[in-house]
Design an enzyme around this catalytic site. Structure first.
Site, PDB file in Angstrom:
ATOM      1  N   GLN A  59      -4.424  -1.058   9.438  1.00 20.74           N
ATOM      2  CA  GLN A  59      -3.806  -2.218   9.293  1.00 20.74           C
ATOM      3  C   GLN A  59      -4.933  -3.820   9.946  1.00 20.74           C
ATOM      4  O   GLN A  59      -4.695  -3.374  11.652  1.00 20.74           O
ATOM      5  CB  GLN A  59      -3.020  -3.398   8.589  1.00 20.74           C
ATOM      6  CG  GLN A  59      -3.031  -4.518   7.773  1.00 20.74           C
ATOM      7  CD  GLN A  59      -3.751  -4.095   6.723  1.00 20.74           C
ATOM      8  OE1 GLN A  59      -3.438  -3.724   5.600  1.00 20.74           O
ATOM      9  NE2 GLN A  59      -3.892  -5.861   6.498  1.00 20.74           N
ATOM     10  N   ASP A 104     -10.837   3.493   3.763  1.00 25.19           N
ATOM     11  CA  ASP A 104     -10.909   1.761   4.024  1.00 25.19           C
ATOM     12  C   ASP A 104     -12.036   1.472   4.031  1.00 25.19           C
ATOM     13  O   ASP A 104     -13.085   0.544   3.492  1.00 25.19           O
ATOM     14  CB  ASP A 104     -10.408   0.495   5.606  1.00 25.19           C
ATOM     15  CG  ASP A 104      -8.907   0.168   5.683  1.00 25.19           C
ATOM     16  OD1 ASP A 104      -9.572  -0.756   4.265  1.00 25.19           O
ATOM     17  OD2 ASP A 104      -7.769  -0.135   6.461  1.00 25.19           O
ATOM     18  N   LYS A 130       0.626  -1.660   0.274  1.00 26.94           N
ATOM     19  CA  LYS A 130       0.098   0.034   0.427  1.00 26.94           C
ATOM     20  C   LYS A 130       0.935   1.135   0.102  1.00 26.94           C
ATOM     21  O   LYS A 130       0.617   2.058  -0.416  1.00 26.94           O
ATOM     22  CB  LYS A 130      -0.846   0.318   0.974  1.00 26.94           C
ATOM     23  CG  LYS A 130      -1.781  -0.811   0.635  1.00 26.94           C
ATOM     24  CD  LYS A 130      -2.930  -1.085   2.748  1.00 26.94           C
ATOM     25  CE  LYS A 130      -3.459  -2.549   2.215  1.00 26.94           C
ATOM     26  NZ  LYS A 130      -4.567  -2.914   3.136  1.00 26.94           N
TER      27      LYS A 130
END
Ligand code: GUN
Length: 298
Positions: free
Chosen positions: A98, A121, A54
């Site tokens: 994460q 997200d 990412k």
């Protein structure tokens, strides 16, 4: 005839080239780049690899990237302190924590602490709700967003067709069902969402015109479970032992690729399918968040 393979790797490359232009324009007009912060708690090797990919994608597009690595023993309050700092930081437009998080941390408390405008997200309840009611301002979860993008860019019609989702996770299955049910391109489908407790799974998967599998079980879907001509999107990423590989494992999806390919009309590979699309959508969400935050400041 064997199914056509959709390359997520190639499609994601095209999307990144489109985004690169958007990032350049943003930098020119705002005077600073879109910024993405990734937060990693602990040292799980798979999570480390995802976060690295990412960060690399963000830097490659000319974005600002900040990586925060925290000890797995961190307390919930300490982690909330980091999130508050990132919420207030004008250089950061997207925050990604994460998952999974260690057991002492309540995931929902952390996800709800991220400012919804920086929630790239799409896991904050505000964004989940906005997405469910079809608000285009929603930041939506990257993996199902990548699947929809794949279907639309490949010219696969979803309207009125039967889409069957295998898996009901908050990250993929549930939002996937919601997107396919929504109106417009990549939506308007008739949707069945199945899961681990579904009885006679094959009776559902055989009904699918479009089958999206996100269950986390290698080779769960076999050729006898799909109807001829089905479109198969494999979201699974499983590490299976393979002594012939340097790392001692290989990545495989939830679909028995070789046999299902002989029955399907279109199929996505693992690796090189949905994975690269997820990262491209994260970049797209970061640019979207940056633009929207900038408009709100003006
Ligand atoms: N862990 C597995 N998938 C994801 C994802 O899409 N986002 C985050 N933050 N963590 C994950």
């Amino acid at each position: 005839m064997a199914a056509e393979i959709i390359s997520g790797t190639e499609m994601a490359r095209t999307i990144r080239e489109e985004l690169r232009i958007g990032v350049e324009e943003f930098k020119r007009s705002v005077g600073r780049p879109p910024g993405l912060a990734t937060v990693l708690v602990g040292s799980d090797p798979a999570s480390q690899a995802y976060v690295r990919m990412k960060k690399r994608a963000a830097v490659d597009l000319g974005m600002y990237s900040r990586q925060i690595e925290l000890d797995r023993e961190i307390t919930e309050d300490e982690l909330l302190g980091w999130i508050e700092g990132l919420n207030a930081d004008p250089d950061i437009h997207g925050i990604l924590v994460q998952l999974p998080l260690p057991p002492q941390i309540r995931k929902n408390r952390i996800l709800e602490a991220i400012h919804p405008a920086k929630d790239v997200d799409g896991f904050h309840p505000i964004n989940v709700g906005r997405m469910a009611v079809g608000d285009p301002a929603a930041l939506a979860p990257c993996t199902p967003l990548g699947v929809v993008e794949m279907l639309v860019r490949s010219g696969i019609q979803t309207r009125g067709r039967h889409a069957v989702v295998v898996g009901r996770s908050d990250i993929v299955g549930k939002p996937m069902g919601s997107m396919l049910l929504g109106t417009g391109p990549g939506g308007d489908a008739t949707v069945t969402v199945t899961h681990i407790l579904t009885q006679d799974l094959a009776s559902h998967t055989r009904m699918a015109d479009i089958l999206i599998v996100a269950a986390g079980h290698p080779s769960l879907i076999t050729a006898d479970m799909v109807k001829p001509g089905v479109v198969v999107i494999d979201v699974g990423v499983n590490r299976v032992a393979d002594s012939s590989r340097e790392k001692g494992y290989r990545l495989t999806g939830d679909v028995a690729f070789d046999e299902v390919r002989e029955v399907a009309s279109v199929i996505t590979p693992v690796p090189g399918g949905v994975g690269p699309m997820t990262i491209a959508m994260l970049m797209s969400n970061t640019l979207k968040a940056a633009r929207s935050l900038n408009r709100a400041m003006a």
